[in-house]
Design an enzyme around this catalytic site. Structure first.
Site, short mmCIF file in Angstrom:
data_model
loop_
_atom_site.label_atom_id
_atom_site.label_comp_id
_atom_site.label_asym_id
_atom_site.label_seq_id
_atom_site.Cartn_x
_atom_site.Cartn_y
_atom_site.Cartn_z
N HIS A 1 -21.47 -2.91 26.48
CA HIS A 1 -22.46 -1.86 27.66
C HIS A 1 -21.54 -0.69 27.82
O HIS A 1 -22.46 -0.05 27.88
CB HIS A 1 -22.19 -3.52 28.98
CG HIS A 1 -22.85 -4.16 28.75
ND1 HIS A 1 -22.75 -5.51 29.88
CD2 HIS A 1 -23.81 -4.89 27.85
CE1 HIS A 1 -23.61 -6.60 29.19
NE2 HIS A 1 -24.78 -5.85 28.96
N ARG B 1 -36.03 -4.57 18.20
CA ARG B 1 -35.38 -6.52 18.07
C ARG B 1 -35.55 -7.31 19.12
O ARG B 1 -35.69 -6.90 20.53
CB ARG B 1 -33.74 -5.65 18.04
CG ARG B 1 -32.97 -4.76 17.02
CD ARG B 1 -31.62 -4.98 17.86
NE ARG B 1 -31.43 -4.43 16.67
CZ ARG B 1 -30.31 -3.49 16.06
NH1 ARG B 1 -31.06 -2.14 16.88
NH2 ARG B 1 -29.96 -2.91 15.01
N ARG C 1 -39.02 -7.42 15.13
CA ARG C 1 -38.63 -7.99 14.60
C ARG C 1 -39.17 -9.72 14.97
O ARG C 1 -38.43 -9.77 16.08
CB ARG C 1 -37.19 -7.56 13.90
CG ARG C 1 -36.60 -8.23 13.04
CD ARG C 1 -35.40 -8.83 12.53
NE ARG C 1 -34.30 -7.72 14.16
CZ ARG C 1 -33.40 -7.48 14.01
NH1 ARG C 1 -32.56 -6.95 12.46
NH2 ARG C 1 -32.13 -7.50 14.78
N GLU D 1 -31.41 -6.85 4.26
CA GLU D 1 -29.73 -7.22 4.43
C GLU D 1 -29.42 -8.41 4.00
O GLU D 1 -27.68 -8.52 4.16
CB GLU D 1 -29.89 -7.53 6.27
CG GLU D 1 -30.68 -8.41 6.71
CD GLU D 1 -30.74 -8.45 8.25
OE1 GLU D 1 -30.45 -7.86 8.97
OE2 GLU D 1 -31.82 -9.01 8.48
N ASN E 1 -26.98 -2.18 8.33
CA ASN E 1 -25.53 -2.98 9.34
C ASN E 1 -24.92 -4.15 8.41
O ASN E 1 -24.06 -4.71 8.44
CB ASN E 1 -26.07 -3.37 10.84
CG ASN E 1 -26.24 -1.80 11.46
OD1 ASN E 1 -26.20 -0.72 11.07
ND2 ASN E 1 -26.58 -1.84 12.27
N ASP E 2 -26.14 -5.07 8.28
CA ASP E 2 -25.52 -6.58 7.83
C ASP E 2 -25.24 -6.27 6.14
O ASP E 2 -24.74 -6.73 6.26
CB ASP E 2 -26.99 -7.36 7.99
CG ASP E 2 -26.11 -8.09 9.50
OD1 ASP E 2 -25.43 -8.40 9.82
OD2 ASP E 2 -27.74 -7.64 10.35
N ARG F 1 -18.98 -6.57 10.89
CA ARG F 1 -19.53 -5.55 11.25
C ARG F 1 -19.14 -5.06 12.34
O ARG F 1 -18.75 -4.12 12.87
CB ARG F 1 -21.13 -5.01 11.72
CG ARG F 1 -21.58 -6.49 12.34
CD ARG F 1 -22.93 -6.46 12.02
NE ARG F 1 -23.41 -5.79 13.34
CZ ARG F 1 -24.96 -5.94 12.99
NH1 ARG F 1 -25.84 -6.86 12.03
NH2 ARG F 1 -25.86 -5.02 13.67
N CYS G 1 -33.32 0.35 8.73
CA CYS G 1 -33.19 1.10 10.10
C CYS G 1 -31.56 0.19 10.97
O CYS G 1 -31.96 0.08 11.61
CB CYS G 1 -34.42 -0.03 10.99
SG CYS G 1 -34.53 -2.23 10.42
#
Ligand code: PEP
Ligand code: MG
Length: 528
Positions: A182, A287, A321, A418, A440-441, A451, A488
């Site tokens: 966070h 997301r 998504r 991905e 990322n994936d 990651r 993205c």
């Protein structure tokens, strides 16, 4: 004069800070035991009350993600399941401080040892709650940090971050920590430099330190030459950032005049509140797993969230998504416990395994589609059959809504690229409406480097030729088949990766709002 000491970490929020180190590691003030168990109980109740009051006050002065974090802490403090064991230990004869510490430490271990980054990131919230109540019990308020200090320690509490005035500079350097925490998220949105994963601590923390959170390092006891070099890098970074602001209101084009679409990635519908829609080309990724936070949201809640973003975007595209729960994003009551969650039942696999949950989201999306330029994409698609089954559920729900006389519209349906199987053999997907590369994936699966694992971060690079070659071949396939391709993943907003992405043939990127200006400025420097 002792030697300078250089420690390497992972950048969590880019920027530079020069200032005294402030040791974050816990204050242990003495607690005075009370005469009876009833007094101990009262002392703990009062301390929880003080911490709760402080949080409630902080919530009033905060908004967005930061308020969500504080509300999570407040809800935990008010939860009997958390406080119950401490009161039981007091009844069994323990003093309030030991009872509270033990009860919270037992909870924290569970969070810290979770194999899921989401829960590990929440361990910081739990430690924060523990220390706030302990401080209230010992009436020891947190020691004040000097202005412009670099906070250094195991981890930093979100409340400490929110109470600090960052306007005079300063930064954060953590021995542990996570780029997904966070505080890391808050630091990025407020431009506070931060690095994590520094590892073991030096004994002597006195003096001024240089924090380079652009590349991920900190120098303690720097030489004069190091200070000078650091100040140059720092002012070059500030100049790049200021220059970037001038690009924000203009469409992104390269030096050679090639237009590049730049959209934004969001999670909570309130993320769009601070963005002027004219500065971006729409939403490239919303997301939705964060809407699935503590409880599974009903159709109405989801419909309102999607509609809000679509109305904000006016006629610009909004790509929502479907829920990508699992992996590093577990959702209570939905995801399953697995030994290897990144390779397990996540994304579309889980949605197809739980159609009763998926259908609720599908109905909300079909209804929201009437309020703007909606596109829907499926995460973690590996084989054609998954796309077909998901698209069939959309068709079924559309027919059912129509039969009930509910207004709805079928949006274009696309997929995330991905999983390497799709990037290597995209020809199986020639009928989808669009591709969005989840770098990322894709990177973690191509490089076999998680990651969220600091010890293999050096392998997790989108600029490895294996990853870039796959991206280029997906972009080429899209051009040949007239399927729009965007990207993205986080790399889309990384100025160091942007030239390679454009070189690979991409002309559409989606980036976190805080990186919009820097991304446009980096595009303007590319000569293609
Ligand atoms: C990605 O994998 O690049 C992506 C954008 O999805 P997420 O980070 O949500 O997994
Ligand atoms: Mg992904």
């Amino acid at each position: 004069m002792p030697e300078p000491l250089k420690l390497k970490g992972i950048p969590a929020s880019a920027g530079y800070a020069e200032g005294p180190l402030f040791n974050l590691d816990p204050v242990v003030a003495r607690y005075r035991s009370k005469a009876t168990a009833a007094d101990e109980r009262l002392a703990l109740e009062t301390a929880i009350g003080t911490a709760t009051g402080r949080l409630a006050k902080l919530i009033q002065a905060t908004e967005g993600d930061a308020a969500d974090i504080l509300e999570f802490q407040l809800a935990m403090l008010e939860d009997d399941a958390l406080t119950g064991p401490a009161f039981a230990a007091i009844a069994a004869g323990q003093p309030a401080d030991a009872a509270w510490r033990q009860a919270l430490d037992a909870e924290i271990v569970g969070y810290e040892t979770s194999d899921q980054d989401y829960f590990r990131a929440r361990a910081a919230d739990m430690r924060d709650i523990r220390d706030q109540v302990l401080r209230a019990l010992t009436a020891d308020s947190a020691a004040a940090a000097p202005t412009g200090a670099i906070f250094y320690g195991e981890d930093i509490a979100p409340t400490r971050f929110l109470e600090t005035d960052w306007s005079a500079g300063g930064g954060i350097a953590l021995k542990a920590g996570s780029t997904a925490s966070h505080v890391a998220m808050l630091a990025r949105s407020r431009g506070v430099p931060m690095i994590v994963g520094l590892g073991a601590s030096p004994a002597d923390l006195a003096g001024v330190a240089l924090l380079d959170a652009e590349h991920g390092g900190i120098v303690l006891r720097p030489t004069r030459a190091e200070v000078e070099a650091f100040r140059q890098s720092s002012s070059s970074f500030a100049a790049r950032r200021d220059r970037a602001e001038t690009f924000l209101t203009r469409p992104a084009v390269t030096k050679a005049g090639t237009a590049v679409g730049v959209q934004v990635n969001i999670a909570d519908p309130s993320d769009v509140d601070g963005i002027d829609v004219s500065t971006c080309d729409g939403v490239g990724l919303m997301r939705t797993e964060f809407l699935f936070g503590k409880t599974l949201p009903d159709e109405e809640t989801q419909y309102r969230a999607y509609r809000k973003v679509l109305e904000w975007a006016e006629d610009k595209p909004v790509t929502i998504r479907t829920v990508d729960a699992g992996g590093d994003k577990p959702v209570l009551g939905f995801t399953v416990e697995e030994g290897n969650p990144f390779l397990g039942l996540r994304g579309i696999r889980l949605s197809l395994a739980r159609p009763e949950v998926f259908r609720v989201q599908i109905r909300a999306l079909l209804r929201a589609a009437l309020h703007g330029n909606l596109k829907v994409m499926f995460p973690m698609i590996a084989v054609w059959d998954e796309y077909q089954r998901a698209a069939a559920l959309f068709a079924e729900e559309q027919a059912a809504l129509a039969a009930r006389g509910v207004a709805q519209k079928m949006p274009p349906l696309g997929i995330m690229v991905e999983v390497p199987s799709v990037a290597i053999a995209p020809e199986a997907f020639a009928e989808v409406a669009f591709f969005s590369i989840g770098s990322n994936d894709l990177t973690q699966y191509v490089m076999a480097a998680a990651r969220d694992n600091a010890s293999v971060a050096h392998l997790n690079s989108i600029r490895h030729p294996a990853v870039l070659r796959l991206i280029a071949s997906v972009a080429a396939f899209g051009r040949a088949q007239k399927i729009p391709v965007s990207l993205c993943g986080d790399a889309g907003g990384d100025p160091a990766a942007i030239p390679a992405l454009i070189e690979a043939g991409l002309r559409d990127l989606s980036v976190v709002p805080a990186q919009l200006a820097m991304a446009k400025a980096a595009i303007a420097d590319v000569s293609i």
